[in-house]
Design a protein around this motif. Structure first.
Motif, PDB file in Angstrom:
ATOM      1  N   THR A   1       0.890  -1.417  -0.183  1.00 42.94           N
ATOM      2  CA  THR A   1       0.067  -0.026   0.109  1.00 42.94           C
ATOM      3  C   THR A   1       0.925   1.322   0.007  1.00 42.94           C
ATOM      4  O   THR A   1       0.293   2.261  -0.180  1.00 42.94           O
ATOM      5  CB  THR A   1      -0.935  -0.015   1.453  1.00 42.94           C
ATOM      6  N   GLY A   2       2.270   1.230   0.065  1.00 40.51           N
ATOM      7  CA  GLY A   2       2.874   2.445   0.356  1.00 40.51           C
ATOM      8  C   GLY A   2       3.076   3.083  -0.875  1.00 40.51           C
ATOM      9  O   GLY A   2       3.511   4.498  -0.692  1.00 40.51           O
ATOM     10  N   ASN A   3       2.536   2.839  -1.885  1.00 43.20           N
ATOM     11  CA  ASN A   3       2.786   3.737  -3.270  1.00 43.20           C
ATOM     12  C   ASN A   3       1.214   4.126  -3.899  1.00 43.20           C
ATOM     13  O   ASN A   3       1.367   4.400  -5.013  1.00 43.20           O
ATOM     14  CB  ASN A   3       3.926   3.109  -4.168  1.00 43.20           C
ATOM     15  N   LYS A   4       0.257   3.699  -3.183  1.00 37.80           N
ATOM     16  CA  LYS A   4      -0.883   3.586  -3.762  1.00 37.80           C
ATOM     17  C   LYS A   4      -1.354   4.820  -4.494  1.00 37.80           C
ATOM     18  O   LYS A   4      -1.576   5.093  -5.631  1.00 37.80           O
ATOM     19  CB  LYS A   4      -1.954   3.231  -2.671  1.00 37.80           C
ATOM     20  N   ASN A   5      -1.236   5.940  -3.762  1.00 36.77           N
ATOM     21  CA  ASN A   5      -1.659   7.309  -4.137  1.00 36.77           C
ATOM     22  C   ASN A   5      -0.432   8.199  -4.420  1.00 36.77           C
ATOM     23  O   ASN A   5      -0.528   9.262  -5.289  1.00 36.77           O
ATOM     24  CB  ASN A   5      -2.526   8.024  -3.198  1.00 36.77           C
TER      25      ASN A   5
END
Length: 197
Positions: free
Chosen positions: A127-131
């Motif tokens: 999830t660390g690069n989702k946005n």
């Protein structure tokens, strides 16, 4: 090129900061400017909608965002706490945007007092690069038994760990150079899709 290294521990004088300073020395042959951010020292508030409006409590984020925008690559370091990445580092990644990180190379690093360290890497990859659309390298580093292999002077006395760390920093620099035109050309093009499908 410029690199920003983020020490994700919320503790003072942490082993995570020790790893950050060690990796900063290895980064110097590849990056002209090396910046270390200590999340313990920064004491950022937890994410809230005020960050979008630029409310008073988020004024301290503006110079950090500027440093990130100027950076060509990143290293995100977390200790393993209960098998997880720290709240401080996850909060930091929630605050970042595509303007600062999109299509730039990032290395994930975890720090363990024992033989663990895999779970935080998996968590951040999920999830660390989702946005923010940062590009995590396929490689990562895990500093196991950190108190035994790192000295207070930020030296690594495990030759295999040191060699692997040097190689990985060289790899990060190569990715940073290759991705620079992607960031330049695609950040604005991707604005309509910055939050996924």
């Amino acid at each position: 090129m410029k690199i920003t290294i983020v020490s994700g521990s919320q503790r003072a004088n942490s082993q995570t900061l020790n790893v950050a300073n060690y990796l900063a020395t290895l980064a110097k042959p590849h990056f002209e400017h090396v910046n270390v951010l200590d999340l313990h020292q920064l004491e950022l508030p937890f994410w809230n909608e005020g960050v979008w409006q630029g409310s008073e409590e988020w004024k301290q984020w503006e110079p950090i965002a500027h440093v990130l925008k100027q950076s060509d690559a990143f290293i995100f370091i977390t200790p393993e706490w209960h098998g997880m990445a720290t709240p401080a580092l996850k909060n930091f990644l929630m605050l970042t945007t595509d303007e600062e990180l999109a299509h730039k190379a990032a290395l994930l690093v975890s720090v363990s007092a024992s033989v663990n360290g895999v779970y935080p890497i998996s968590e951040l990859r999920m999830t660390g690069n989702k946005n923010n659309h940062v590009c995590f390298l396929p490689d990562h580093l895990i500093f196991r038994n950190c108190e035994a292999i790192l000295t207070a002077e930020h030296k690594c006395n495990d030759q295999h760990q040191h060699d692997r760390s040097e190689y990985t920093l060289q790899l990060l620099a190569a990715y940073a150079k290759a991705l620079a035109p992607v960031h330049r050309d695609m950040v604005n093009t991707g604005k309509p899709f910055r939050y996924g499908m």
